[in-house]
Design a protein around this motif. Structure first.
Motif, PDB file in Angstrom:
ATOM      1  N   PRO A  70       0.819  -1.210   0.000  1.00 14.90           N
ATOM      2  CA  PRO A  70       0.000   0.000   0.000  1.00 14.90           C
ATOM      3  C   PRO A  70       0.861   1.272   0.000  1.00 14.90           C
ATOM      4  N   ASP A  71       2.092   1.154   0.491  1.00 10.86           N
ATOM      5  CA  ASP A  71       2.963   2.331   0.556  1.00 10.86           C
ATOM      6  C   ASP A  71       3.577   2.669  -0.796  1.00 10.86           C
ATOM      7  N   TRP A  72       3.599   1.680  -1.686  1.00  7.87           N
ATOM      8  CA  TRP A  72       4.138   1.918  -3.022  1.00  7.87           C
ATOM      9  C   TRP A  72       2.989   2.197  -3.978  1.00  7.87           C
ATOM     10  N   ASP A  73       3.196   3.167  -4.855  1.00  8.40           N
ATOM     11  CA  ASP A  73       2.211   3.306  -5.913  1.00  8.40           C
ATOM     12  C   ASP A  73       2.884   3.059  -7.258  1.00  8.40           C
ATOM     13  N   ILE A  74       2.051   2.810  -8.245  1.00  6.21           N
ATOM     14  CA  ILE A  74       2.581   2.632  -9.594  1.00  6.21           C
ATOM     15  C   ILE A  74       2.405   3.953 -10.324  1.00  6.21           C
ATOM     16  N   THR A  75       3.495   4.477 -10.807  1.00  3.13           N
ATOM     17  CA  THR A  75       3.474   5.760 -11.488  1.00  3.13           C
ATOM     18  C   THR A  75       3.969   5.551 -12.908  1.00  3.13           C
ATOM     19  N   GLU A  76       3.679   6.505 -13.781  1.00  4.67           N
ATOM     20  CA  GLU A  76       4.151   6.384 -15.153  1.00  4.67           C
ATOM     21  C   GLU A  76       5.082   7.548 -15.437  1.00  4.67           C
ATOM     22  N   VAL A  77       6.307   7.246 -15.800  1.00  4.20           N
ATOM     23  CA  VAL A  77       7.295   8.270 -16.116  1.00  4.20           C
ATOM     24  C   VAL A  77       7.727   8.075 -17.562  1.00  4.20           C
ATOM     25  N   GLU A  78       7.432   9.041 -18.392  1.00  6.57           N
ATOM     26  CA  GLU A  78       7.745   8.949 -19.821  1.00  6.57           C
ATOM     27  C   GLU A  78       7.316   7.601 -20.408  1.00  6.57           C
ATOM     28  N   GLY A  79       6.092   7.215 -20.103  1.00  7.48           N
ATOM     29  CA  GLY A  79       5.526   6.006 -20.685  1.00  7.48           C
ATOM     30  C   GLY A  79       5.965   4.698 -20.034  1.00  7.48           C
ATOM     31  N   VAL A  80       6.766   4.805 -18.969  1.00  7.64           N
ATOM     32  CA  VAL A  80       7.279   3.605 -18.308  1.00  7.64           C
ATOM     33  C   VAL A  80       6.645   3.468 -16.917  1.00  7.64           C
ATOM     34  N   HIS A  81       6.017   2.353 -16.663  1.00  2.59           N
ATOM     35  CA  HIS A  81       5.453   2.116 -15.337  1.00  2.59           C
ATOM     36  C   HIS A  81       6.562   1.832 -14.324  1.00  2.59           C
ATOM     37  N   GLN A  82       6.424   2.462 -13.179  1.00  2.00           N
ATOM     38  CA  GLN A  82       7.440   2.332 -12.137  1.00  2.00           C
ATOM     39  C   GLN A  82       6.765   2.214 -10.776  1.00  2.00           C
ATOM     40  N   LEU A  83       7.418   1.527  -9.864  1.00  8.28           N
ATOM     41  CA  LEU A  83       6.989   1.479  -8.465  1.00  8.28           C
ATOM     42  C   LEU A  83       7.632   2.637  -7.728  1.00  8.28           C
ATOM     43  N   ARG A  84       6.835   3.400  -7.000  1.00  8.00           N
ATOM     44  CA  ARG A  84       7.374   4.578  -6.310  1.00  8.00           C
ATOM     45  C   ARG A  84       6.907   4.637  -4.857  1.00  8.00           C
ATOM     46  N   ARG A  85       7.830   4.963  -3.985  1.00  5.54           N
ATOM     47  CA  ARG A  85       7.463   5.221  -2.585  1.00  5.54           C
ATOM     48  C   ARG A  85       8.296   6.361  -2.018  1.00  5.54           C
ATOM     49  N   GLU A  86       7.665   7.189  -1.205  1.00  6.93           N
ATOM     50  CA  GLU A  86       8.362   8.239  -0.458  1.00  6.93           C
ATOM     51  C   GLU A  86       8.654   7.770   0.959  1.00  6.93           C
ATOM     52  N   PHE A  87       9.853   8.005   1.404  1.00  7.40           N
ATOM     53  CA  PHE A  87      10.262   7.683   2.774  1.00  7.40           C
ATOM     54  C   PHE A  87      10.611   8.992   3.485  1.00  7.40           C
ATOM     55  N   ARG A  88      10.091   9.149   4.698  1.00  7.75           N
ATOM     56  CA  ARG A  88      10.299  10.404   5.440  1.00  7.75           C
ATOM     57  C   ARG A  88      11.358  10.248   6.525  1.00  7.75           C
ATOM     58  N   PHE A  89      12.138  11.295   6.737  1.00  2.90           N
ATOM     59  CA  PHE A  89      13.208  11.288   7.737  1.00  2.90           C
ATOM     60  C   PHE A  89      13.217  12.600   8.512  1.00  2.90           C
ATOM     61  N   LYS A  90      13.816  12.529   9.690  1.00  4.76           N
ATOM     62  CA  LYS A  90      13.847  13.711  10.547  1.00  4.76           C
ATOM     63  C   LYS A  90      14.764  14.789  10.002  1.00  4.76           C
ATOM     64  N   ASN A  91      15.770  14.362   9.277  1.00  5.47           N
ATOM     65  CA  ASN A  91      16.745  15.342   8.794  1.00  5.47           C
ATOM     66  C   ASN A  91      17.431  14.837   7.522  1.00  5.47           C
ATOM     67  N   PHE A  92      18.325  15.669   7.018  1.00  6.41           N
ATOM     68  CA  PHE A  92      18.985  15.365   5.749  1.00  6.41           C
ATOM     69  C   PHE A  92      19.999  14.228   5.897  1.00  6.41           C
ATOM     70  N   VAL A  93      20.681  14.205   7.030  1.00  2.89           N
ATOM     71  CA  VAL A  93      21.708  13.179   7.250  1.00  2.89           C
ATOM     72  C   VAL A  93      21.084  11.782   7.223  1.00  2.89           C
ATOM     73  N   GLN A  94      19.928  11.631   7.856  1.00  5.52           N
ATOM     74  CA  GLN A  94      19.247  10.331   7.849  1.00  5.52           C
ATOM     75  C   GLN A  94      18.755   9.980   6.443  1.00  5.52           C
ATOM     76  N   ALA A  95      18.295  10.981   5.728  1.00  9.84           N
ATOM     77  CA  ALA A  95      17.837  10.745   4.359  1.00  9.84           C
ATOM     78  C   ALA A  95      19.016  10.317   3.480  1.00  9.84           C
ATOM     79  N   GLN A  96      20.156  10.962   3.684  1.00  8.99           N
ATOM     80  CA  GLN A  96      21.365  10.602   2.927  1.00  8.99           C
ATOM     81  C   GLN A  96      21.808   9.168   3.249  1.00  8.99           C
ATOM     82  N   ALA A  97      21.758   8.803   4.523  1.00  5.20           N
ATOM     83  CA  ALA A  97      22.168   7.452   4.934  1.00  5.20           C
ATOM     84  C   ALA A  97      21.269   6.405   4.272  1.00  5.20           C
ATOM     85  N   PHE A  98      19.973   6.674   4.218  1.00  2.00           N
ATOM     86  CA  PHE A  98      19.038   5.738   3.584  1.00  2.00           C
ATOM     87  C   PHE A  98      19.307   5.650   2.079  1.00  2.00           C
TER      88      PHE A  98
END
Lengths: 82, 82
Positions: B1-29
């Motif tokens: 449920p956390d992933w959606d299927i999106t279309e980018v330039e005609g190509v279906h892709q699985l997409r999910r956003e992950f949230r973090f408290k700060n930039f350092v944690q986002a970079q580590a992920f």
């Protein structure tokens, strides 16, 4: 000339694509830019893909471009060249 | 449920956003996902922003989604939870 100004959800941003031979090099560059961003407390969007990194700089607070974004773009270029 | 299927330039892709408290944690992920990608020889698009990482998986060769993309998505979730 390598940077263009793009509009994302109504916000003007500086954008440039950087090309790499492989994913590992693209990842290393992503980290260089991310480390610079964290140092300066000014955070871009960095899109890491196979052989390509796209960097976008803008100033969240003003919802657009500030002189500092152009400086960060130039510093990003130096990370690429270095 | 956390992933959606999106279309980018005609190509279906699985997409999910992950949230973090700060930039350092986002970079580590970002690095965890990139390391997994390199290990598996299957490379997503990873968008690193302040407090947020957006991952997109798809199979370049077929220009769309393959069973392996769903497996990589599940493994990405585990990196996030772990």
């Amino acid at each position: 000339p390598d940077w263009d100004i793009t509009e994302v959800e109504g916000v003007h941003q500086l954008r440039r694509e950087f090309r790499f031979k492989n994913f590992v090099q693209a990842q290393a560059f992503t980290n260089k830019v991310a480390d610079l961003a964290e140092e300066e407390g000014h955070h871009p969007a960095i899109l890491l893909e196979f052989g390509k990194v796209t960097v976008r700089w803008w100033t969240h607070k003003i919802g657009g471009l500030h002189r500092n974004d152009f400086i960060m773009a130039a510093r990003t270029d130096r990370l690429f060249e270095g």
